[in-house]
Design an enzyme around this catalytic site. Sequence first.
Site, PDB file in Angstrom:
ATOM      1  CE  LYS A 193      25.805  44.803  18.408  1.00  0.00           C
ATOM      2  NZ  LYS A 193      24.735  44.304  19.211  1.00  0.00           N
ATOM      3  CB  SER A 247      23.050  55.204  24.722  1.00  0.00           C
ATOM      4  OG  SER A 247      24.234  54.620  24.233  1.00  0.00           O
ATOM      5  CB  THR A 248      23.077  60.466  23.462  1.00  0.00           C
ATOM      6  OG1 THR A 248      21.684  60.645  23.167  1.00  0.00           O
ATOM      7  CG2 THR A 248      23.830  61.685  22.967  1.00  0.00           C
ATOM      8  CD  GLU A 268      15.361  57.770  14.868  1.00  0.00           C
ATOM      9  OE1 GLU A 268      14.932  58.430  15.821  1.00  0.00           O
ATOM     10  OE2 GLU A 268      15.047  57.989  13.685  1.00  0.00           O
ATOM     11  CB  CYS A 302      14.129  56.334  23.024  1.00  0.00           C
ATOM     12  SG  CYS A 302      12.831  55.951  21.848  1.00  0.00           S
ATOM     13  CD  GLU A 399      17.712  57.795  27.554  1.00  0.00           C
ATOM     14  OE1 GLU A 399      18.877  57.474  27.274  1.00  0.00           O
ATOM     15  OE2 GLU A 399      16.772  57.682  26.748  1.00  0.00           O
TER      16      GLU A 399
HETATM   17  P1  NAD Z   1      23.318  51.194  23.488  1.00  0.00           P
HETATM   18  O1  NAD Z   1      23.693  52.456  22.819  1.00  0.00           O
HETATM   19  O2  NAD Z   1      24.147  50.731  24.604  1.00  0.00           O
HETATM   20  O3  NAD Z   1      23.275  49.995  22.439  1.00  0.00           O
HETATM   21  C1  NAD Z   1      22.499  50.039  21.285  1.00  0.00           C
HETATM   22  C2  NAD Z   1      23.063  49.045  20.279  1.00  0.00           C
HETATM   23  O4  NAD Z   1      24.349  49.494  19.867  1.00  0.00           O
HETATM   24  C3  NAD Z   1      23.260  47.640  20.805  1.00  0.00           C
HETATM   25  O5  NAD Z   1      22.978  46.732  19.785  1.00  0.00           O
HETATM   26  C4  NAD Z   1      24.739  47.626  21.141  1.00  0.00           C
HETATM   27  O6  NAD Z   1      25.284  46.349  21.128  1.00  0.00           O
HETATM   28  C5  NAD Z   1      25.317  48.475  20.041  1.00  0.00           C
HETATM   29  N1  NAD Z   1      26.590  49.134  20.346  1.00  0.00           N
HETATM   30  C6  NAD Z   1      27.029  49.570  21.549  1.00  0.00           C
HETATM   31  N2  NAD Z   1      28.243  50.133  21.413  1.00  0.00           N
HETATM   32  C7  NAD Z   1      28.563  50.086  20.102  1.00  0.00           C
HETATM   33  C8  NAD Z   1      29.676  50.527  19.336  1.00  0.00           C
HETATM   34  N3  NAD Z   1      30.694  51.161  19.896  1.00  0.00           N
HETATM   35  N4  NAD Z   1      29.663  50.318  18.007  1.00  0.00           N
HETATM   36  C9  NAD Z   1      28.621  49.715  17.420  1.00  0.00           C
HETATM   37  N5  NAD Z   1      27.546  49.259  18.095  1.00  0.00           N
HETATM   38  C10 NAD Z   1      27.505  49.450  19.430  1.00  0.00           C
HETATM   39  O7  NAD Z   1      21.795  51.389  23.895  1.00  0.00           O
HETATM   40  P2  NAD Z   1      20.862  50.388  24.685  1.00  0.00           P
HETATM   41  O8  NAD Z   1      21.280  50.418  26.115  1.00  0.00           O
HETATM   42  O9  NAD Z   1      20.786  49.069  23.997  1.00  0.00           O
HETATM   43  O10 NAD Z   1      19.447  51.104  24.491  1.00  0.00           O
HETATM   44  C11 NAD Z   1      19.034  52.127  25.265  1.00  0.00           C
HETATM   45  C12 NAD Z   1      19.238  53.455  24.577  1.00  0.00           C
HETATM   46  O11 NAD Z   1      18.610  53.461  23.303  1.00  0.00           O
HETATM   47  C13 NAD Z   1      18.602  54.597  25.326  1.00  0.00           C
HETATM   48  O12 NAD Z   1      19.467  55.693  25.365  1.00  0.00           O
HETATM   49  C14 NAD Z   1      17.377  54.933  24.507  1.00  0.00           C
HETATM   50  O13 NAD Z   1      16.925  56.241  24.665  1.00  0.00           O
HETATM   51  C15 NAD Z   1      17.843  54.640  23.147  1.00  0.00           C
HETATM   52  N6  NAD Z   1      16.711  54.396  22.230  1.00  0.00           N
HETATM   53  C16 NAD Z   1      16.385  55.333  21.315  1.00  0.00           C
HETATM   54  C17 NAD Z   1      15.309  55.139  20.474  1.00  0.00           C
HETATM   55  C18 NAD Z   1      14.943  56.173  19.447  1.00  0.00           C
HETATM   56  O14 NAD Z   1      14.192  55.863  18.539  1.00  0.00           O
HETATM   57  N7  NAD Z   1      15.424  57.394  19.538  1.00  0.00           N
HETATM   58  C19 NAD Z   1      14.553  53.982  20.556  1.00  0.00           C
HETATM   59  C20 NAD Z   1      14.904  53.031  21.510  1.00  0.00           C
HETATM   60  C21 NAD Z   1      16.005  53.259  22.340  1.00  0.00           C
END
Ligand code: NAD
Length: 855
Positions: A193, A247-248, A268, A302, A399
């Site tokens: 997804k 996100s965390t 991650e 991230c 963050e």
């Molecule tokens: P997000 O957590 O909002 O979304 C990430 C993905 O999860 C999206 O595809 C979203 O649609 C999906 N999602 C959201 N809620 C969900 C749920 N309840 N159940 C299942 N799927 C769900 O994050 P974002 O805003 O898209 O990305 C930014 C975050 O990602 C930042 O916190 C960043 O640090 C982190 N990030 C981490 C890494 C790493 O390798 N550690 C890499 C890139 C980004």
Amino acid sequence: MPAIAELFETMDYGPAPEAADPALAWLDARGRKTELYINGQWVAPQSGQWLETSNPATNQPLAQVAAAGPADVDAAVAAARAAFPAWSSLPGQTRARYLYAIARHIQKHSRLLAVLESLDNGKPIRETRDLDIPLVARHFYYHAGWAQLMEREFPDQQALGVVGQIIPWNFPLLMLAWKIAPALAMGNTVVLKPAKFTALSALAFAEILDEIGLPPGVVNIVTGDASQVGETLVNHPDVDKIAFTGSTDVGRSLRRATAGSGKRLSLELGGKSPFVVFDDADLDSVVEGVVDAIWFNQGQVCCAGSRLLVQENIAETLYAKLRVRMEKLRVGDSLDKAVDIGAIVGPSQLATITRLVEQGVAEGATLWQPTWACPTEGCYFPPTLFTNVAPATTIAQTEIFGPVMVAMTFRTPSEAVALANNTRYGLAASVWSDNLNLALDIARRIKAGTVWVNSTNLFDAAAGFGGYRESGFGREGGREGLYEYLRPVWETGIRHQASGVRGPGSGVSDDAVAGERPAADSDGVAAADGADQSAPPTGRSDKHKAATVHSNGSSNGHTATVNTQHSTLNTQHVAVDRTPKMYIGGKQARPDSGYSRPVHDPAGRLLGEVGEGNRKDIRNAVEAARRAEGWANTTGHARAQILYYIAENLTAREDEFAARIVAQMGGDPADAAAEVATAVSRLFTYAAWADKFDGQVHHTPLRSVTVAMPEAVGVIGIACPTAYPLLGCVSLVAPAIAMGNTVVAIPSEVHPLSATDLYQVFDTSDLPGGVVNLVTGGREPLVRVLADHDDVDAVWYCGSAAGSQIVEHASAGNMKRTWVDYGHPRAWRDPMQGEGPEFLREATQVKNIWVPYGE
Ligand code: NAD
């Protein structure tokens, strides 16, 4: 006429736009409407719903993207399930060829992919063209190699099954590659997804899969909302693993949602990574490093170095240089090859950044932004530097995920480490110093999965990437990343769901072998721990041959003799009706409650009493374990010596320990003797591993030595199995301490006396106080306290399915690592199941330290 040198000072860049044509033509050819990629087919969403995706650089719509619903997810999972048997049983070489073809076709379509990604995400074309897309191809090439080598390198491992993968919007195609390449290489099938508003490059990727003829169902791409697609995938009963980047907060909710299901999970998550500058660093390089750390990809990275920690005496000099550099940065349209910073991904992210920056000002930090203005159309935010930031403020801890650097100062290296680790995250760090000894020492002391020395944001498929603490668990890339998509072959035939596939006790359930000692579990259920498939039912033949092991290298020159030949056992000399205390910080401790719990023999006679541990005892034990964390800094050799010494001292009391087992559990004395002998042997195993389970130097293509070091996880809470009261405890505690962890163990709830006897052995074996702590009492309430505890880094649990669910759920608080058995005991005497690298991997986390070389 101005001098040439002056001209260079005043000259400005003109725009250098990259043509959008290939991407726009691609969109037009699809009627600006994209479908779902399921089972090798393009299908409209059964929901009939579509979402709009737009270009954040202009806020103009780009396309309508299918919004899948639960029925579409079901179809995708079914397709992946159907494709799994054939895909996973292909020779590695055949899978390698598919991955290689994907890599080649990514290179062939690199221009389309780069432009599409920049349009959809707002990131500068220079970055997508020169970094994202080449790295995407690199990941497929690299993992093609692992597919080729899988049979030889991982003969005792197999694919997991159907993997649900959920990725964020900041590196849409790169995150896809990080997830799909290792999963396919190891024989898994995938439902992916993409993030809601950056799905286009994933769909272009699906077309490449069509082009190369990947078998239908091996990869399925399902676009749509988190609530419809993400949650359905996470909760789907036919998915074996969820691999998530995001996100965390969402990661935490996924940990809770999958708790007890038996689904594997890798997370991650976010970060607030320190960028540490010592006063001997080359400040001009540091300035370029900062640009890369926090203004690359608009700071939506991230592992962005978002906390600048500067040695106090050079802080003002560095800030001045940074302001000069910031004034020269260019913000603008992502397709302009001359911009440094593109557009923020969308209005909501822009609003979040704006709000946090306002909060920083309100919190009293000093804001600095360049004098020039950002474009007014589209989602832009200027590069921002906060100085005078207090370490506890929101902008220092949260963050921001935008182009905002917060700066703090330190005086000494230890202060730098303290500040660097003053975060709930642990994803990455950058350390700048011309003194390599200092830089490497700091790299070692910072709690983060990746540390770059005099560099930042270097990535490669050969180096694992992933977090410590609330930045998640699991690695992507490198050999270490492959285990996220593998399980031991001995688990074959065991269903992936809550029937339990992984964990310290998982493996054998119903088929406990006759002759093995069943034990009444605390829940009143007969526990089948230790079903030893390889042993004859009587348990009294070849495994009772005498084995003599000499450990001449032990610290005191003692010789350990392991003699498993016991014809008779004298149980008389085992003291009955005694009340061992708990063992905390190297001392015997009375239970806080003042209560004891009785220990009975199989006939129901009172055998002794142990302390009834409670929350306070666990907290004391965790404090003691934390105080003893210097254990991680001892050498592997020193830890090995102590493990050998424990083995020797246990050997000296073998009869007594065997008699104690018989007294508690009844059964064949020979089985008890075999348990003690196996426990001794296991101590030898982990003494052997203590100085051998070391890391690798990864071959990253940049001019860098990239060192992958397995480090201790920290404080590990362990709920020991009920049956095998000695062997179960030793099999879990020994690998944990061999790798430098400290431990709070809850001995077998029903037969705790074997573990409490052990502390006399520890006391005579030079084990430093606090490295192993034993808290007796009810397993479930005690392990719950461990799982809830924010200063515990991991929990290993052997017990019931319900207890496993509780441990995984409660661990989401500080995102601690868990390893649970879902109520299915392991054959503890079988060396395949009861010991080995699997235990050591659970006891460690890999830190990759990048050290570039050359002038
Ligand atoms: P997000 O957590 O909002 O979304 C990430 C993905 O999860 C999206 O595809 C979203 O649609 C999906 N999602 C959201 N809620 C969900 C749920 N309840 N159940 C299942 N799927 C769900 O994050 P974002 O805003 O898209 O990305 C930014 C975050 O990602 C930042 O916190 C960043 O640090 C982190 N990030 C981490 C890494 C790493 O390798 N550690 C890499 C890139 C980004």
